[in-house]
Design a protein around this motif. Structure first.
Motif, PDB file in Angstrom:
ATOM      1  N   ASN A 165       0.830  -1.208   0.000  1.00 21.98           N
ATOM      2  CA  ASN A 165       0.000   0.000   0.000  1.00 21.98           C
ATOM      3  C   ASN A 165       0.861   1.253   0.000  1.00 21.98           C
ATOM      4  N   GLU A 166       1.774   1.354   0.948  1.00 27.93           N
ATOM      5  CA  GLU A 166       2.594   2.559   1.076  1.00 27.93           C
ATOM      6  C   GLU A 166       3.577   2.684  -0.076  1.00 27.93           C
ATOM      7  N   TRP A 167       4.165   1.575  -0.493  1.00 25.72           N
ATOM      8  CA  TRP A 167       5.153   1.627  -1.574  1.00 25.72           C
ATOM      9  C   TRP A 167       4.506   2.123  -2.864  1.00 25.72           C
ATOM     10  N   LEU A 168       3.315   1.617  -3.193  1.00 22.84           N
ATOM     11  CA  LEU A 168       2.648   2.019  -4.434  1.00 22.84           C
ATOM     12  C   LEU A 168       2.228   3.476  -4.395  1.00 22.84           C
ATOM     13  N   VAL A 169       1.700   3.936  -3.255  1.00 18.07           N
ATOM     14  CA  VAL A 169       1.290   5.337  -3.148  1.00 18.07           C
ATOM     15  C   VAL A 169       2.478   6.263  -3.392  1.00 18.07           C
ATOM     16  N   ARG A 170       3.638   5.889  -2.858  1.00 17.24           N
ATOM     17  CA  ARG A 170       4.809   6.765  -2.945  1.00 17.24           C
ATOM     18  C   ARG A 170       5.570   6.620  -4.261  1.00 17.24           C
ATOM     19  N   ASN A 171       5.422   5.494  -4.938  1.00 15.73           N
ATOM     20  CA  ASN A 171       6.267   5.226  -6.099  1.00 15.73           C
ATOM     21  C   ASN A 171       5.546   5.047  -7.423  1.00 15.73           C
ATOM     22  N   ARG A 172       4.237   4.856  -7.404  1.00 18.49           N
ATOM     23  CA  ARG A 172       3.537   4.652  -8.666  1.00 18.49           C
ATOM     24  C   ARG A 172       2.233   5.427  -8.670  1.00 18.49           C
ATOM     25  N   PRO A 173       2.280   6.745  -8.977  1.00 17.41           N
ATOM     26  CA  PRO A 173       1.059   7.552  -9.029  1.00 17.41           C
ATOM     27  C   PRO A 173       0.149   7.088 -10.164  1.00 17.41           C
TER      28      PRO A 173
END
Length: 233
Positions: A165-173
């Motif tokens: 969840n956090e990785w995607l929010v920060r790395n894949r808009p």
């Protein structure tokens, strides 16, 4: 001699979109010419052109012959959803956050996920099942499918230490998000994972994201009994 890594048009597109999201280029700003971006990224002009074409099709930029490329003042993505980072949500409540990876595997997409992404045939994707905890009690269970073609970097992320969840929010808009919210009664599997009871009403969120036409992630998140979603616009 070290050979420079080739950038895909999707990586270029995501980099340019990130510059727009972080206000390096704001609404109405004129972007550098494709040749300048190609020099900046060390890639072919045709790669930048393909990235820009996708950004234009998704409504992020506007391209005019002889007029260059500008960030749209009223982008199609203006009504975006701020995807919550569950860790921050838990910590804002004054609780201690933990994350537990339950299962991770590459599988062909089942019919329901194919329908979410509008795929005509199955595609191998990364399935991640994880549990978010607040003060060591179940908070949200996630069953997530991630497209490895769009997000190849996720294969190298240690998801036991960093949650998807956090990785995607920060790395894949994302540029598009389909969201469905509803309640349903707890099932036996919910009772095992979320420590719910028979008949409990559970909050369910189904969310599918894309960048342009490329799928990113399809999520089904089930929250603990009594969960409330709060958002501000």
């Amino acid at each position: 001699m070290v050979e420079k890594r080739r950038h895909s048009w999707m990586e270029i597109r995501d980099s340019i979109r990130s510059m727009i999201l972080n206000s390096t280029y704001g609404p109405g700003d004129k972007l550098p010419r494709d040749e300048e971006f190609a020099l900046q990224f060390g890639c072919a002009r045709s790669t930048v052109h393909r990235a820009m074409r996708d950004l234009a099709q998704s409504g992020v930029v506007e391209r005019k012959r002889r007029g260059g490329t500008t960030v749209r003042r009223d982008p199609v993505t203006r009504a975006t959803l701020d995807i919550p980072i569950t860790r921050l949500e838990v910590e804002r409540r004054g609780s201690q956050y933990r994350h537990r990876l339950l299962r991770k595997s590459v599988q062909p997409t089942p019919p329901a996920i194919m329908a979410n992404f509008a795929l005509s045939e199955p595609r191998d994707m990364l399935r991640v099942e994880a549990l978010h905890l607040a003060d060591n009690r179940p908070y949200i269970f996630e069953d997530r499918w991630i497209c490895l073609e769009t997000v190849p970097e996720i294969a190298d992320v240690d998801l036991t230490r960093e949650n998807a969840n956090e990785w995607l929010v920060r790395n894949r808009p994302y540029s598009r998000c389909d969201l469905r919210l509803y309640a349903r009664k707890a099932t036996p599997s919910d009772q095992d994972v979320l420590q719910s009871h028979d008949g409990d009403a559970l909050f369910v969120m189904e969310r599918t994201t894309w960048i342009g036409a490329a799928p990113i992630s399809s999520l089904c998140a089930v929250a603990h009994p009594g969960y409330q979603l709060f958002t501000q616009g």
